[in-house]
Design an enzyme around this catalytic site. Structure first.
Site, short mmCIF file in Angstrom:
data_model
loop_
_atom_site.label_atom_id
_atom_site.label_comp_id
_atom_site.label_asym_id
_atom_site.label_seq_id
_atom_site.Cartn_x
_atom_site.Cartn_y
_atom_site.Cartn_z
N LEU A 203 -8.61 2.84 6.85
CA LEU A 203 -9.29 4.08 7.20
C LEU A 203 -8.31 5.05 7.84
O LEU A 203 -7.43 4.65 8.60
CB LEU A 203 -10.44 3.80 8.17
CG LEU A 203 -11.50 2.82 7.67
CD1 LEU A 203 -12.70 2.86 8.60
CD2 LEU A 203 -11.91 3.13 6.24
N GLY B 14 -9.02 -1.39 6.39
CA GLY B 14 -9.81 -0.88 5.26
C GLY B 14 -9.16 -1.14 3.91
O GLY B 14 -9.86 -1.26 2.90
N ASN C 135 -6.97 -6.11 10.84
CA ASN C 135 -6.26 -6.06 12.13
C ASN C 135 -6.96 -5.19 13.17
O ASN C 135 -6.35 -4.80 14.17
CB ASN C 135 -4.84 -5.53 11.89
CG ASN C 135 -4.83 -4.13 11.30
OD1 ASN C 135 -5.68 -3.80 10.48
ND2 ASN C 135 -3.90 -3.29 11.73
N GLU C 136 -8.24 -4.89 12.95
CA GLU C 136 -8.96 -3.94 13.82
C GLU C 136 -8.78 -4.22 15.31
O GLU C 136 -8.56 -3.30 16.09
CB GLU C 136 -10.46 -3.93 13.49
CG GLU C 136 -10.84 -3.05 12.31
CD GLU C 136 -10.54 -3.67 10.96
OE1 GLU C 136 -9.94 -4.77 10.89
OE2 GLU C 136 -10.90 -3.04 9.94
N1 CO8 Z 1 -4.49 6.66 9.21
C1 CO8 Z 1 -3.85 7.84 9.35
N2 CO8 Z 1 -2.52 7.97 9.29
C2 CO8 Z 1 -1.79 6.85 9.07
C3 CO8 Z 1 -2.40 5.60 8.92
C4 CO8 Z 1 -3.82 5.51 8.99
N3 CO8 Z 1 -4.48 4.37 8.85
N4 CO8 Z 1 -1.42 4.70 8.72
C5 CO8 Z 1 -0.26 5.36 8.76
N5 CO8 Z 1 -0.46 6.67 8.96
C6 CO8 Z 1 0.54 7.74 9.05
C7 CO8 Z 1 1.59 7.49 10.11
O1 CO8 Z 1 1.14 7.92 11.38
C8 CO8 Z 1 2.73 8.31 9.59
O2 CO8 Z 1 2.44 9.67 9.88
P1 CO8 Z 1 3.64 10.73 10.23
O3 CO8 Z 1 4.52 10.76 9.00
O4 CO8 Z 1 2.91 11.99 10.50
O5 CO8 Z 1 4.34 10.15 11.43
C9 CO8 Z 1 2.64 8.13 8.08
O6 CO8 Z 1 1.28 7.74 7.84
C10 CO8 Z 1 3.56 7.05 7.55
O7 CO8 Z 1 3.35 5.85 8.29
P2 CO8 Z 1 4.56 4.90 8.77
O8 CO8 Z 1 5.73 5.73 9.16
O9 CO8 Z 1 4.03 3.95 9.78
O10 CO8 Z 1 4.90 4.16 7.38
P3 CO8 Z 1 5.44 2.68 7.16
O11 CO8 Z 1 5.77 2.59 5.72
O12 CO8 Z 1 6.49 2.33 8.17
O13 CO8 Z 1 4.19 1.72 7.48
C11 CO8 Z 1 1.88 1.03 7.37
C12 CO8 Z 1 3.03 1.82 6.72
C13 CO8 Z 1 2.19 -0.47 7.34
C14 CO8 Z 1 0.62 1.31 6.58
C15 CO8 Z 1 1.75 1.49 8.83
O14 CO8 Z 1 1.69 2.90 8.86
C16 CO8 Z 1 0.54 0.97 9.53
O15 CO8 Z 1 0.52 -0.17 9.96
N6 CO8 Z 1 -0.49 1.84 9.66
C17 CO8 Z 1 -1.67 1.53 10.40
C18 CO8 Z 1 -2.58 0.72 9.58
C19 CO8 Z 1 -3.81 0.38 10.34
O16 CO8 Z 1 -3.75 -0.28 11.38
N7 CO8 Z 1 -4.95 0.80 9.82
C20 CO8 Z 1 -6.18 0.51 10.46
C21 CO8 Z 1 -7.14 1.65 10.29
S1 CO8 Z 1 -8.73 1.18 10.97
C22 CO8 Z 1 -9.63 0.61 9.61
O17 CO8 Z 1 -9.21 0.69 8.49
C23 CO8 Z 1 -10.97 -0.03 9.82
C24 CO8 Z 1 -11.70 0.50 10.98
C25 CO8 Z 1 -13.03 -0.16 11.10
C26 CO8 Z 1 -14.01 0.65 11.91
C27 CO8 Z 1 -14.04 0.28 13.31
C28 CO8 Z 1 -15.35 0.67 13.97
C29 CO8 Z 1 -15.09 1.44 15.23
#
Ligand code: CO8
Length: 260
Positions: A66, A111, A135-136
């Site tokens: 998400l 997500g 990993n929430e």
């Molecule tokens: N949402 C928005 N932006 C994101 C997200 C995300 N999920 N993930 C990464 N980005 C952004 C980064 O902030 C970065 O932005 P900027 O260029 O402006 O600094 C850009 O995308 C690139 O990210 P990285 O530099 O980190 O790229 P990498 O290739 O090094 O890593 C990953 C990619 C592995 C995807 C890493 O970004 C990561 O771990 N992201 C977070 C993933 C995560 O934890 N997602 C969880 C989202 S919560 C969810 O899906 C379920 C919620 C359930 C609801 C809960 C009820 C309350």
């Protein structure tokens, strides 16, 4: 937005490839989810399409889950609309009449993992840099019951309990070992393997397979349908808490610093 989902239908095979292209990380924004749903619905209504391979056009990432920016600093109306779209994505994908195969060619947290688990079969690239899981809790948030149900249906209760409490992200071999993915292949074989597995699944008569899928999944779907409104209210009241907003802000900052 447009052009965040590229669909290629091979009419002779009856198989479509849906490639997520919301660069850089295929985060599931409201815009992206809306386009994804429209694309899926079109294929669902196309009698010439019997199977979908879901994959990513973003290098190294299947989906980052998400879009955290959709859960941060927005209005309650926005949160409700966003959450409804997340529910809709799950409902449509989990119950699809088509054979759905996830070709997981990159990392797939939260997500992203949910989307993969909605599919009938998961093939992952064996790249040790990739990870997958719900990993929430690492973000200080809680996966909703239907995320949990989907994981229980995929890997069983005990493995889900441990995965969810610790917010575990698994390497490809670990994910394969617990059954979170069905098959590991070298990166360059992901798409061809998905196509080969698809033809095995399509050898089964559609009606028999569809009824069986529904028998397996309907009780889980019905649980969300029965509590859909309260699930939205829960999300909105949880996400608007100061402490949760603070957790998300810190997590976003951690993501940015980690890169620096
Ligand atoms: N949402 C928005 N932006 C994101 C997200 C995300 N999920 N993930 C990464 N980005 C952004 C980064 O902030 C970065 O932005 P900027 O260029 O402006 O600094 C850009 O995308 C690139 O990210 P990285 O530099 O980190 O790229 P990498 O290739 O090094 O890593 C990953 C990619 C592995 C995807 C890493 O970004 C990561 O771990 N992201 C977070 C993933 C995560 O934890 N997602 C969880 C989202 S919560 C969810 O899906 C379920 C919620 C359930 C609801 C809960 C009820 C309350």
């Amino acid at each position: 937005g447009h052009g965040q989902v590229a669909v290629e239908l091979d009419s002779s095979a009856g198989v479509a490839v849906m490639k997520m292209e919301n660069l850089p990380v295929n985060s599931l924004s409201l815009d992206f989810l809306t386009e994804f749903l429209i694309s899926l619905e079109k294929l669902e209504n196309d009698r010439g399409c019997r199977g979908v391979i879901l994959t990513s056009g973003a290098p190294k990432i299947f989906s980052a889950g998400l879009d955290i920016m959709e859960m941060y600093g927005k209005s309650t109306e926005h949160y409700a609309e966003f959450w409804k779209a997340v529910q809709e994505m799950w409902l449509r994908l989990y119950q699809s009449n088509m054979v759905t195969i996830a070709a997981i060619n990159g990392s797939s947290p939260a997500g992203g993992c949910l989307m993969a688990m909605c599919c009938d079969y998961r093939i992952m690239a064996e790249n040790p840099k990739y990870s997958i899981g719900l990993n929430e809790t690492q973000l200080g948030i809680v996966a909703p019951f239907w995320f949990k149900d989907t994981m229980v249906n995929t890997i069983g209760n005990r493995a889900t309990e441990r995965s969810l409490e610790l917010g575990l992200l698994y390497s490809p071999p670990e994910a394969h070992k617990i059954g979170l993915v069905d098959q590991l292949v070298p990166e360059e074989k992901v798409q061809s393997t998905a196509a080969a597995v698809m033809s095995q699944w399509l050898a089964i008569p559609d009606h028999a397979r569809q009824i069986t899928k529904s028998m397996m999944r309907k009780p889980t779907v019905d649980r969300l349908l029965a509590h859909r409104e309260s699930d939205i209210q829960n999300f909105v009241s949880f996400i608007t808490k100061d402490s949760i907003q603070k957790s998300l802000q810190m997590y976003m900052e951690m993501l940015k610093q980690r890169r620096g």
